[in-house]
Scaffold this motif. Structure first.
Motif, PDB file in Angstrom:
ATOM      1  N   CYS A 120      23.631  12.432  14.498  1.00 24.54           N
ATOM      2  CA  CYS A 120      23.753  13.784  13.936  1.00 24.54           C
ATOM      3  C   CYS A 120      25.126  13.976  13.290  1.00 24.54           C
ATOM      4  N   SER A 121      25.121  14.472  12.065  1.00 27.09           N
ATOM      5  CA  SER A 121      26.367  14.673  11.325  1.00 27.09           C
ATOM      6  C   SER A 121      26.998  16.032  11.612  1.00 27.09           C
ATOM      7  N   ASN A 122      26.236  16.943  12.217  1.00 28.36           N
ATOM      8  CA  ASN A 122      26.758  18.288  12.473  1.00 28.36           C
ATOM      9  C   ASN A 122      27.572  18.357  13.765  1.00 28.36           C
ATOM     10  N   GLN A 123      26.974  17.850  14.861  1.00 34.23           N
ATOM     11  CA  GLN A 123      27.534  17.968  16.207  1.00 34.23           C
ATOM     12  C   GLN A 123      27.711  19.452  16.572  1.00 34.23           C
ATOM     13  N   GLY A 124      27.260  19.800  17.764  1.00 41.11           N
ATOM     14  CA  GLY A 124      27.344  21.188  18.202  1.00 41.11           C
ATOM     15  C   GLY A 124      26.131  22.006  17.805  1.00 41.11           C
ATOM     16  N   CYS A 125      24.994  21.349  17.531  1.00 36.31           N
ATOM     17  CA  CYS A 125      23.785  22.071  17.122  1.00 36.31           C
ATOM     18  C   CYS A 125      23.189  22.900  18.263  1.00 36.31           C
ATOM     19  N   GLY A 126      23.506  22.537  19.504  1.00 35.20           N
ATOM     20  CA  GLY A 126      22.837  23.169  20.641  1.00 35.20           C
ATOM     21  C   GLY A 126      21.594  22.370  20.951  1.00 35.20           C
ATOM     22  N   CYS A 127      20.447  22.900  20.592  1.00 35.96           N
ATOM     23  CA  CYS A 127      19.209  22.105  20.588  1.00 35.96           C
ATOM     24  C   CYS A 127      19.125  21.456  19.214  1.00 35.96           C
ATOM     25  N   CYS A 128      19.430  20.153  19.149  1.00 35.87           N
ATOM     26  CA  CYS A 128      19.499  19.464  17.861  1.00 35.87           C
ATOM     27  C   CYS A 128      18.106  18.978  17.466  1.00 35.87           C
ATOM     28  N   LYS A 129      17.507  19.659  16.513  1.00 30.51           N
ATOM     29  CA  LYS A 129      16.123  19.365  16.150  1.00 30.51           C
ATOM     30  C   LYS A 129      15.939  17.968  15.551  1.00 30.51           C
ATOM     31  N   PRO A 130      16.807  17.523  14.639  1.00 26.87           N
ATOM     32  CA  PRO A 130      16.648  16.143  14.145  1.00 26.87           C
ATOM     33  C   PRO A 130      16.775  15.107  15.260  1.00 26.87           C
ATOM     34  N   SER A 131      17.678  15.357  16.224  1.00 23.27           N
ATOM     35  CA  SER A 131      17.845  14.417  17.334  1.00 23.27           C
ATOM     36  C   SER A 131      16.596  14.359  18.195  1.00 23.27           C
ATOM     37  N   VAL A 132      15.979  15.523  18.434  1.00 20.02           N
ATOM     38  CA  VAL A 132      14.733  15.562  19.205  1.00 20.02           C
ATOM     39  C   VAL A 132      13.641  14.778  18.487  1.00 20.02           C
ATOM     40  N   ILE A 133      13.525  14.990  17.185  1.00 17.17           N
ATOM     41  CA  ILE A 133      12.494  14.282  16.412  1.00 17.17           C
ATOM     42  C   ILE A 133      12.741  12.777  16.456  1.00 17.17           C
ATOM     43  N   ARG A 134      14.005  12.377  16.343  1.00 17.46           N
ATOM     44  CA  ARG A 134      14.312  10.941  16.401  1.00 17.46           C
ATOM     45  C   ARG A 134      13.969  10.341  17.761  1.00 17.46           C
ATOM     46  N   SER A 135      13.982  11.152  18.801  1.00 22.93           N
ATOM     47  CA  SER A 135      13.657  10.652  20.139  1.00 22.93           C
ATOM     48  C   SER A 135      12.154  10.476  20.344  1.00 22.93           C
ATOM     49  N   MET A 136      11.354  11.025  19.454  1.00 17.74           N
ATOM     50  CA  MET A 136       9.897  10.920  19.541  1.00 17.74           C
ATOM     51  C   MET A 136       9.406   9.674  18.803  1.00 17.74           C
ATOM     52  N   ASP A 137       8.209   9.256  19.150  1.00 17.46           N
ATOM     53  CA  ASP A 137       7.584   8.129  18.452  1.00 17.46           C
ATOM     54  C   ASP A 137       6.770   8.686  17.289  1.00 17.46           C
ATOM     55  N   THR A 138       7.423   8.853  16.133  1.00 12.36           N
ATOM     56  CA  THR A 138       6.778   9.471  14.979  1.00 12.36           C
ATOM     57  C   THR A 138       6.463   8.471  13.869  1.00 12.36           C
ATOM     58  N   GLU A 139       6.668   7.203  14.115  1.00 14.84           N
ATOM     59  CA  GLU A 139       6.526   6.195  13.058  1.00 14.84           C
ATOM     60  C   GLU A 139       5.140   6.207  12.415  1.00 14.84           C
ATOM     61  N   ASP A 140       4.117   6.459  13.211  1.00 17.84           N
ATOM     62  CA  ASP A 140       2.747   6.428  12.691  1.00 17.84           C
ATOM     63  C   ASP A 140       2.251   7.807  12.279  1.00 17.84           C
ATOM     64  N   PHE A 141       3.148   8.783  12.218  1.00 18.22           N
ATOM     65  CA  PHE A 141       2.754  10.157  11.909  1.00 18.22           C
ATOM     66  C   PHE A 141       3.445  10.682  10.661  1.00 18.22           C
ATOM     67  N   GLU A 142       2.820  11.665  10.054  1.00 22.32           N
ATOM     68  CA  GLU A 142       3.440  12.459   9.001  1.00 22.32           C
ATOM     69  C   GLU A 142       4.077  13.658   9.679  1.00 22.32           C
ATOM     70  N   VAL A 143       5.392  13.758   9.636  1.00 21.15           N
ATOM     71  CA  VAL A 143       6.112  14.814  10.346  1.00 21.15           C
ATOM     72  C   VAL A 143       6.097  16.106   9.532  1.00 21.15           C
ATOM     73  N   ILE A 144       5.549  17.165  10.137  1.00 19.47           N
ATOM     74  CA  ILE A 144       5.508  18.490   9.522  1.00 19.47           C
ATOM     75  C   ILE A 144       6.416  19.412  10.324  1.00 19.47           C
ATOM     76  N   VAL A 145       7.365  20.057   9.652  1.00 23.95           N
ATOM     77  CA  VAL A 145       8.268  21.009  10.280  1.00 23.95           C
ATOM     78  C   VAL A 145       7.877  22.420   9.861  1.00 23.95           C
ATOM     79  N   ILE A 146       7.822  23.328  10.830  1.00 22.43           N
ATOM     80  CA  ILE A 146       7.566  24.742  10.556  1.00 22.43           C
ATOM     81  C   ILE A 146       8.788  25.534  10.999  1.00 22.43           C
TER      82      ILE A 146
END
Length: 221
Positions: free
Chosen positions: A141-167
């Motif tokens: 993460c380039s921001n640091q201090g996000c609190g709940c860091c959404k990109p970090s959470v997504i990176r922790s998931m196994d999304t390789e076989d999925f199309e990631v949709i953000v709302i």
């Protein structure tokens, strides 16, 4: 074609308004507005600012806050129908929120199991509320201090076989949206998607999201 996985914001997205701002307006003493302005101007990080705002609140206000939000927070129209649709189509759905567990879990208890929710936590053991950050920024993460860091959470998931949709709707969703395959956006996030030419659909209710997703699945079939 990859199957979709949905990462959804909570405050201002699933709910019609921002619950943290509502809590501060109702319960916090003078001074929280200056902290909010520091967050928006990026003078302080989201993590630091939100932590400071909640530290203004006595811990014994917990039940009062929950009762206030139960009576005043509104789930956005079409959300129940949207959840039914994605369940029928076996689409994974996660709430990734900068909100706090004691009200996020409560407001979603009739909709989503806690294991599908990523959010910050509140500690009421002291005189004032202290916020804990179980999903803070990873090393990428380039921001640091996000609190709940959404990109970090997504990176922790196994999304390789999925199309990631953000709302989402706000600045806290922007970095996650930049890395998504597709976005459902409103308010600030929609404006940023326009400026950055990100692939998105604008929504006001979850009926809009449901319709767009239905059309997308039909195209893939």
């Amino acid at each position: 074609m990859r199957n979709p996985i949905i990462i959804c914001d909570f405050d201002g997205t699933i709910t019609e308004s921002d619950n943290i701002i509502a809590i501060m307006n109702k319960f916090a003493p003078a001074g929280w507005e200056a902290i909010k302005d520091q967050i928006l101007s990026r003078e302080v990080s989201i993590q630091e600012g939100v932590g400071k705002m909640f530290s203004l609140l006595p811990s014994d206000l917990k039940e009062n806050i929950i009762d206030y939000l139960n009576h005043n927070s509104r789930i956005r129209e079409g959300f129940t129908e949207f959840l039914s649709f994605i369940k029928e189509n076996n689409i994974p759905f996660y709430v990734v929120s900068g909100g706090i567990d004691f009200f996020v879990y409560k407001l979603l208890e009739d909709h989503i199991e806690p294991s599908k929710i990523y959010c910050n936590r509140a500690d009421f053991s002291g005189e004032n509320i202290q916020i804990q950050w179980p999903y803070s920024c990873d090393q990428v993460c380039s921001n640091q201090g996000c609190g709940c860091c959404k990109p970090s959470v997504i990176r922790s998931m196994d999304t390789e076989d999925f199309e990631v949709i953000v709302i989402g709707d706000s600045i806290t969703d922007l970095e996650a949206a930049k890395g998504a395959d597709y976005i459902f956006a409103r308010d600030f996030l929609a404006d940023q998607c326009d400026k950055l030419s990100l692939p998105y659909s604008r929504f006001e209710t979850f009926f809009d999201c449901k319709l767009a997703l239905e059309e997308s699945l039909e195209v893939k079939m």
